[in-house]
Design a protein around this motif. Structure first.
Motif: not given
Length: 119
Positions: A13-14, A61, A65, A83, A85-88
Motif C-alpha cells: 500500500p502506498g 476513486s 492517483r 498511492s 490501495k488494497p482496493e485497487d
C-alpha cells in the motif's frame, strides 16, 4: 489488432506501478484507449480512458492517483498508478475502441495483468 498488457505485480500500500499496453498496429493515436479492471466477484469497471483528441476520464476513486498517457510512436498506452490501495487489487485490462468505415466501432481487449496491493 492485438493488445499486450504488462507491468502488474505485487506492491505494498502506498506504492506505485506502471502498466503498459502495446498495440499491434498504429491505432493508439486515432482511437479511444482505455484501462479497465475487474476484482474477484465484481464487475469490470472503467478505470481511465483517453480519446483520440486527448480527452481523459478517470474513475472517481482513482482520480489524482492514476494517470493515463500514450506514446503514439511506440503504439503504447500507459497507466501510472501511485498511492496504491488494497482496493485497487484487480486484473487490469487495456482496450481499444477502433473505428473503421462502415464497420463502425470494434472493441479489442488485452489479456489482463494482475495488480495486487498488499502488505
Amino acid at each position: 489488432v492485438q493488445l499486450q498488457a504488462s507491468g502488474g505485480g505485487l506492491v505494498q500500500p502506498g506504492g506505485s506501478l506502471r502498466l503498459s499496453c502495446v498495440a499491434s498496429g498504429s491505432i493508439v493515436s486515432d482511437n479511444t484507449m482505455a484501462w479497465y479492471r475487474q476484482a474477484p466477484g465484481k464487475q469490470r469497471e472503467l478505470v481511465a480512458d483517453i480519446s483520440s483528441g486527448g480527452r481523459i476520464n478517470y474513475l472517481h476513486s482513482v482520480r489524482g492517483r492514476f494517470s493515463i498517457s500514450r506514446d503514439n510512436a511506440k503504439n503504447t498506452v500507459y497507466l501510472q498508478m501511485n498511492s496504491l490501495k488494497p482496493e485497487d487489487t484487480a486484473v487490469y485490462y487495456c482496450s481499444a475502441d477502433v473505428v473503421r468505415p462502415i464497420m463502425g466501432v470494434t472493441t479489442y481487449w488485452g489479456q489482463g495483468t494482475q495488480v495486487t496491493v498488499s502488505s
